[in-house]
Design an enzyme around this catalytic site. Structure first.
Site, PDB file in Angstrom:
ATOM      1  N   GLY B 152     -73.958  77.463  53.847  1.00 48.45           N
ATOM      2  CA  GLY B 152     -73.033  76.457  53.411  1.00 48.45           C
ATOM      3  C   GLY B 152     -73.276  75.135  54.251  1.00 48.45           C
ATOM      4  O   GLY B 152     -73.891  75.294  55.501  1.00 48.45           O
ATOM      5  N   CYS B 153     -72.683  73.995  54.104  1.00 44.86           N
ATOM      6  CA  CYS B 153     -72.906  73.028  54.700  1.00 44.86           C
ATOM      7  C   CYS B 153     -72.109  72.870  55.965  1.00 44.86           C
ATOM      8  O   CYS B 153     -72.682  72.673  57.128  1.00 44.86           O
ATOM      9  CB  CYS B 153     -72.609  71.346  53.860  1.00 44.86           C
ATOM     10  SG  CYS B 153     -71.159  71.742  53.119  1.00 44.86           S
ATOM     11  N   TYR B 154     -70.880  73.255  55.908  1.00 45.66           N
ATOM     12  CA  TYR B 154     -70.091  73.388  57.075  1.00 45.66           C
ATOM     13  C   TYR B 154     -70.478  74.341  58.346  1.00 45.66           C
ATOM     14  O   TYR B 154     -70.758  74.227  59.397  1.00 45.66           O
ATOM     15  CB  TYR B 154     -68.732  73.641  56.795  1.00 45.66           C
ATOM     16  CG  TYR B 154     -67.831  72.469  56.461  1.00 45.66           C
ATOM     17  CD1 TYR B 154     -67.807  71.145  56.970  1.00 45.66           C
ATOM     18  CD2 TYR B 154     -67.442  72.512  55.147  1.00 45.66           C
ATOM     19  CE1 TYR B 154     -66.979  70.193  56.538  1.00 45.66           C
ATOM     20  CE2 TYR B 154     -66.684  71.500  54.224  1.00 45.66           C
ATOM     21  CZ  TYR B 154     -66.394  70.438  55.164  1.00 45.66           C
ATOM     22  OH  TYR B 154     -65.653  69.257  54.752  1.00 45.66           O
TER      23      TYR B 154
END
Lengths: 377, 377, 377, 377
Positions: B152-154
């Site tokens: 995921g990006c975060y």
């Protein structure tokens, strides 16, 4: 009543002009500006054309003519004007840091690199965060001309978010509270610089002055004040709270959003087991309980809105208003209270709060001149 | 080599198209789109006119034609394509959460509300954060077709910021780490909605899904993995670390900035006395020491840049690149490590990292196709 | 007086709520919403929390309860409400295009694809651009309940910029006037769509509906009206003027800036020789002359500000206000008048102008409820 | 080949560094900066960390070491460097206005307030708009070291939009062409100033230098050049065309969108009757015809994209690329051609076009170093 504004051509000064021009008790505005003296305010700010018109005077002229004097100057130059006001029996509301630290000159000079010039002025000064200090402001005002040390923008949003947690015994004794804030670019003032040059901050997000911002000691001092008033909530005593504060620059004009992490006191904690799971019903219910206590705490405050559960604080909802919005959350484990607060950095974080203080000092309706309803966009 | 992209008309899919079209080892791109099937990619994205041209096929056609298949789909629909790829002996790189949790189906289904359809696929899958898992990715690739669960990006920005602190014994055992992140609006995808309607998010900053974001268990799982590998750094043992994660929406298109608060291990702590003072020399020196250790830790990573002291991570500096920038700070008391990390959410946080994984799987230069130098504005 | 607002949850409706809530003559607001009926306005727009509170009713209920009814609905559905208002003797102020074309149903239906349902209502309706039609509005109001066709946003800024040029004989007879406008994204309304999805319009500038926007015939009709009133200024007659209008979408929330190119009448023209040179003294002086005539023309208008020479119209200076700012320029050859006008598309371009119309109809101070001073940023 | 960049720390200079660092024929970059001499480029622009590394030299050192020299300096200081390059047999590509006016010193000095210092240098200089001047550039390059006067940003987008209309006889003889343009803020350069201070230009749109911008004579000169080459298209002769140009500042970083109004030649005109109606079939068909002619005209140009009908030029689609996008429209009456062009002001409008010129001079693939595919957001 005539309102004087020293430093009227900076951003906070221009907001003072705008808001005071619409204040029902103010009959005249006399602004001063060193940079633009001799020009008119509506020439420097053409948005005022046809709405506000006033020559920019010398500061001394403003002090002489005004009934109440506001100063929106860099920290370190307000004391002389404060002294003149005291001598002439006029109330002085200062938006710099010069009067925010009361008699704690050591902390002030450690962070701002300057000593107090007239330390005795602090006998007539009070820190102007109305939700914490309304009674003190009124008392002092009853005794003669006074000086208001209007709070910093970040400390306003941070302190209002933390205040109920300490007053109600929700925060853990001895805890380290983390305040992570994002501000719009007007917070940097009107003077052009590389940091606030459009192409450098548009479409960009970054922290600055990490671990070293001057608003840290102001928040810390406020925590200490809150703690001293919270003995009933901590029968077993409340060890000193500390704060870590990180400001960020967000690509927008106005607003400060603070996300505040407050470790919960033993009595409020829930220990939801690892690995993390979506918030259990117990966590949601605990959040609702704390929300209710926050809402009750601020029930009679004219400018603090504890938002309904499910509604999260956002800078866009307080734009151009004096409101401080607060939303109440828990992390998924039920051990950390997470408070989000939103203010307009130029209104509740500067000019609006200064006017709220003036209203308190003069016994006006506290909302006078600050009734603007935030626009939806 | 032919690259297939399922879900090519979403934002992450379009970035895959753009980056793969410039990849020196990719000779052809075959995109699929359910929404725009039958149209051409350059009709849906006119920015591709004259630069990329391809018909939008059915997903099955893409699996059949491609040598390597990327999927940029909502979580919950990738497994069937992964199965087909395994059966046809093709590598599958998935940008959804379907393969991020390895065999921990319980955590996946608790947060995403779905069971695994083909649990056995996890024997062929690996979590694709190269800086943590490069060796495992290579090993698995040597043994046949594999599935990459692209992070995921975060979690990408958060994990890269925390990894050295755990590996080097800098983080306190048993600590709660706070990750406070702000993302650009492309993170919300291409589907119009009120939340991402221009007037609702322009000139505004707010947190969302506080205490309840699905990337929390992914970060938490990464902390557990890092902890298992860190025994040498914690001779006395390392109690489980927990994470509190708060995402915010910032008014910009690209980028994630994470500000990460990591309590320091006993050996690293300095206890600077209250009231807060500007950082003492000891604090600055300690920050420099830790900075050096961070810089050394990532010395050979092609996409992690530990910035020089004095230079703070900012989303603007990594825009359109695969870099993760890291800056290292301490709070003024010397008890909390504060790490800021910046990534482009659509590149290192999605499409770029997927290509980095492909490069590792195929033994290409890890930088291939990802050499874009971030622009200055 | 009770104000009803049908369509209160769209952007223009929400601005009506905000502005009417602060109007000194309005004692109560009754809003209606089809989409959110049964909810409260402060739930749909949490910015109203603690400031405006009202249940969202059915439109019929609003018509029944209110003294004056505003409708902020898509074009094509206002006529039934207008009819009901006429029957119940209530003034109706419509923000759609339904009543902007008076008895010219042919033009209306050619552009909006709908016939008039109750053509006879136009006997009670008037186009509500006060600076052009104040006298007609007052006359009609004297004769019973009326319908205001509140102008479109673009036609407001365009028409106010052109009006003096025609009235004073400055524009060339028979000329083609080019109106090149840029609008903020709120002009697209509150309904999410790809065009107004944040990542699609942030950091981007583009025209739309080139040569085909529905506001073209409205501007054109206004030019015809102005021409009919300008016979004194054109003793030799004034051939029909035509307009070419191009709207653009700018990455901002509020505001419309129109740059208007008006060929000068023979008597005003200067023919500065090619090749182009910086403006000669004669050009600057001619610009000043025309500026003076523009300033005199609008001298008594409460909401039109002809800016001093050297100060150029900008959307930022009219934000949240009902002002229309106008700056007057000539091209370097002295043959083309270039007028820049700036309005807030949601205030003077929609809700504010509707309230200005209400003030005229009821004989209130025309500025009532519209005294907000534009902020400096 | 070694590329030297004088003025490397301004915005155009930094783009030259970024693009040349990725150019396949450039082996080394030697940058110079007066403001930051002695520092390194990656210190001034930390986005270059780990990607580009070079010491900032003195300009003379750059001239001595480089094979080709770019200068991105304010107008008025390039001539000395051009002279040195000519003497040392090196090609010189100048991004200022110093060499844009060939031997027309009168026009240059009228607008820029300076005479030519070494007028004779114009015997070795050529205006570098490749689509107009490719043949002349090549010829001159064959005869020894040359000087390129790289076009201004606005004239690039304007000229490319107008060029086919004149070359193909579509524009009316003697017409006045209006160019209405909006630029991102990087066009104002890196030096902080009030005009480009974030809070002054965010959420705002306004024209500037109306009737007086220095790019007007450059566009005008280009029209004259196009006209001289268009005799075949105007058998009856082509009277001089004039231009009116208005720039606007838009709240975005990059991009210029020009909307260009070109009166149609008799043979192309349609006279659709007043009152205005939506575009008739004849108008739409005429627009398609002209669109086809535009598309054919630019068919072989590597960087000009005539967009398909229905797709409108937008700055977002050319961001960070060297493309000039063009969309073709007619007004509703069929008498005015409306062309929209979009460029990235820093790439096709500055650094990219300079590199395109270098590629032509050296016989490289004209696309070399300029193959970046524009991102979708």
């Amino acid at each position: 009543m005539i309102a004087g504004i020293i430093g009227a051509t900076g951003y906070a000064g221009a907001e003072l002009v705008r808001l005071l021009a619409g204040h029902p008790e103010i009959t005249k505005i006399v602004p001063a500006s060193v940079s633009f003296q001799g020009e008119r305010i509506e020439e420097v700010y053409p948005n005022f054309q046809g709405a506000v018109s006033a020559a920019l005077l010398k500061p001394e002229e403003v002090v002489a003519e005004a009934d109440v004097v506001f100063a929106a100057l860099p920290t370190g130059v307000s004391e002389a004007f404060a002294k003149a006001c005291m001598e002439q029996g006029k109330n002085f509301i200062d938006l710099s840091a010069d009067f925010r630290f009361d008699d704690d000159e050591a902390t002030f000079s450690a962070w701002y690199g300057k000593p107090y010039i007239y330390p005795e002025l602090r006998q007539r000064s009070v820190y102007g965060l109305p939700e914490l200090k309304r009674a003190q402001i009124r008392e002092l005002a009853d005794r003669g001309p006074l000086i208001i040390g209007n709070p910093g923008c970040y400390p306003t949003g941070a302190s209002l978010g933390i205040y109920p947690a300490i007053s109600l015994g929700i925060a853990a004794s001895g805890a380290t509270i983390i305040v992570d804030s994002a501000s719009g670019v007007t917070g940097g003032g009107r003077e052009p610089s590389r940091s606030f040059h459009y192409p450098e901050c548009a479409d960009s997000f970054a922290p600055y002055k990490v671990g070293a911002h001057r608003h840290t000691p102001e928040i810390s001092r406020n925590l200490a004040f809150m703690s001293r008033c919270a003995s009933a909530a901590y029968p077993a005593g409340l060890s000193a709270l500390s704060v870590i504060f990180t400001p960020h620059l967000a690509p927008m004009n106005r607003g400060i959003l603070s996300t505040i992490y407050i470790p919960l006191a033993e009595a409020c904690r829930l220990e939801q087991s690892a690995p993390p799971r979506p918030p259990a019903k117990a966590v949601t219910e605990r959040a609702e309980e704390i929300h209710k206590r926050y809402a009750a705490f601020y029930e009679h405050e004219p400018f603090v809105r504890v938002l309904p559960q499910g509604c999260i604080a956002s800078t866009s909802r307080v734009r151009q208003s004096n409101f401080c919005d607060i939303s109440v959350h828990l992390d998924q484990t039920g051990t950390m209270l997470i408070i989000a607060t939103a203010i307009d950095n130029m209104v509740k974080g500067a000019a609006g709060q200064a006017i709220q203080n003036m209203n308190i000092v003069y016994g006006f309706d506290e909302r006078a001149g600050l009734t603007a309803i935030p626009a939806s966009f």
